[in-house]
Design a protein around this motif. Structure first.
Motif, mmCIF file in Angstrom:
data_model
loop_
_atom_site.group_PDB
_atom_site.id
_atom_site.type_symbol
_atom_site.label_atom_id
_atom_site.label_comp_id
_atom_site.label_asym_id
_atom_site.label_seq_id
_atom_site.Cartn_x
_atom_site.Cartn_y
_atom_site.Cartn_z
ATOM 1 N N ALA A 81 40.134 45.266 52.368
ATOM 2 C CA ALA A 81 40.440 46.602 51.830
ATOM 3 C C ALA A 81 41.091 47.470 52.908
ATOM 4 O O ALA A 81 42.086 48.164 52.645
ATOM 5 C CB ALA A 81 39.176 47.265 51.298
ATOM 6 N N LEU A 82 40.550 47.430 54.115
ATOM 7 C CA LEU A 82 41.114 48.200 55.225
ATOM 8 C C LEU A 82 42.529 47.723 55.533
ATOM 9 O O LEU A 82 43.454 48.529 55.676
ATOM 10 C CB LEU A 82 40.220 48.085 56.466
ATOM 11 C CG LEU A 82 40.715 48.791 57.727
ATOM 12 C CD1 LEU A 82 40.837 50.300 57.499
ATOM 13 C CD2 LEU A 82 39.773 48.493 58.896
ATOM 14 N N SER A 83 42.714 46.430 55.611
ATOM 15 C CA SER A 83 44.031 45.867 55.892
ATOM 16 C C SER A 83 45.038 46.253 54.808
ATOM 17 O O SER A 83 46.189 46.619 55.112
ATOM 18 C CB SER A 83 43.930 44.349 56.013
ATOM 19 O OG SER A 83 45.193 43.797 56.291
ATOM 20 N N GLY A 84 44.625 46.203 53.557
ATOM 21 C CA GLY A 84 45.502 46.590 52.457
ATOM 22 C C GLY A 84 45.925 48.046 52.557
ATOM 23 O O GLY A 84 47.091 48.384 52.346
ATOM 24 N N TRP A 85 44.978 48.909 52.898
ATOM 25 C CA TRP A 85 45.287 50.328 53.052
ATOM 26 C C TRP A 85 46.245 50.543 54.229
ATOM 27 O O TRP A 85 47.200 51.318 54.126
ATOM 28 C CB TRP A 85 43.994 51.124 53.243
ATOM 29 C CG TRP A 85 44.225 52.563 53.561
ATOM 30 C CD1 TRP A 85 44.658 53.535 52.696
ATOM 31 C CD2 TRP A 85 44.052 53.194 54.823
ATOM 32 N NE1 TRP A 85 44.757 54.734 53.364
ATOM 33 C CE2 TRP A 85 44.387 54.542 54.671
ATOM 34 C CE3 TRP A 85 43.634 52.742 56.079
ATOM 35 C CZ2 TRP A 85 44.320 55.462 55.716
ATOM 36 C CZ3 TRP A 85 43.563 53.645 57.113
ATOM 37 C CH2 TRP A 85 43.911 54.992 56.938
ATOM 38 N N LEU A 86 46.019 49.844 55.332
ATOM 39 C CA LEU A 86 46.890 49.986 56.502
ATOM 40 C C LEU A 86 48.321 49.543 56.198
ATOM 41 O O LEU A 86 49.284 50.125 56.704
ATOM 42 C CB LEU A 86 46.333 49.181 57.682
ATOM 43 C CG LEU A 86 45.059 49.732 58.307
ATOM 44 C CD1 LEU A 86 44.451 48.716 59.263
ATOM 45 C CD2 LEU A 86 45.316 51.052 59.004
ATOM 46 N N LYS A 87 48.459 48.538 55.353
ATOM 47 C CA LYS A 87 49.784 48.022 55.012
ATOM 48 C C LYS A 87 50.501 48.877 53.971
ATOM 49 O O LYS A 87 51.714 48.786 53.838
ATOM 50 C CB LYS A 87 49.663 46.583 54.502
ATOM 51 C CG LYS A 87 49.260 45.622 55.593
ATOM 52 C CD LYS A 87 49.001 44.234 55.035
ATOM 53 C CE LYS A 87 48.490 43.303 56.133
ATOM 54 N NZ LYS A 87 48.092 42.007 55.577
#
Length: 177
Positions: A81-87
């Protein structure tokens, strides 16, 4: 993630570095990132509960010195979820300063009140600037560590922004005097 709140991303980002208690999360927010993000216990603890329910974090109960201590850890799902938001290229970069709102309507109270509000704003910026410069100095020797490079970049952004605020304060005070 059913409903994305920015505080969720803040918490997941902090937990991606280390396991923390709710109190520790609040301390991190009030320290290193306070110049660009705020958080209160009133939004941290409900977010922790919701993220636990969604499987983004897990909590563990331990006892330290006879006191119960609840520590939170990010899960693989939380990292995704964090990675998706960062991208995600979309970002909300709102500027909300109550001092500027007061200044905008300053004609109601007069120049003396406006000057005082600017002086208070300036003093707060100077305090924050000292903290930011301390962070940046501490990070300079650790730029080879990837996370520290990003921490440093946010600190230097803050320094440059606050330097501009201080220049504006000088000019605004001069105009009002």
């Amino acid at each position: 993630m059913a409903r994305e709140r920015k505080i969720d991303m803040v918490i997941l980002g902090l937990l991606s570095h280390e396991d923390l208690t709710g109190y520790d999360i609040k301390k991190r927010i009030d320290g290193a990132i306070s110049f660009f993000w705020k958080g209160s216990f009133g939004n941290i603890y409900p977010a922790l509960k919701d993220m636990e329910d969604q499987g983004l974090i897990v909590k563990s109960d331990t006892s330290v010195g006879g006191r119960e201590r609840i520590t939170y850890r990010i899960t693989d799902q939380g990292r995704e979820a964090l990675s998706g938001w960062l991208k995600d290229e979309q970002a909300s970069n709102e500027l909300r300063y109550e001092t500027l709102l007061k200044l905008f309507f300053g004609g109601v109270a007069g120049k003396e009140v406006a000057l005082k509000n600017i002086e208070v704003f300036e003093e707060n910026i100077k305090k924050d600037m000292a903290m930011l410069k301390g962070f940046a100095k501490a990070l300079e020797s650790r730029l080879g560590e990837e996370d520290h490079l990003y921490f440093y970049l946010t600190a230097t952004f803050g320094i440059e922004t606050y330097e501009a605020y201080l220049r504006w304060c000088m000019g605004a005070k001069k105009m009002l005097k």
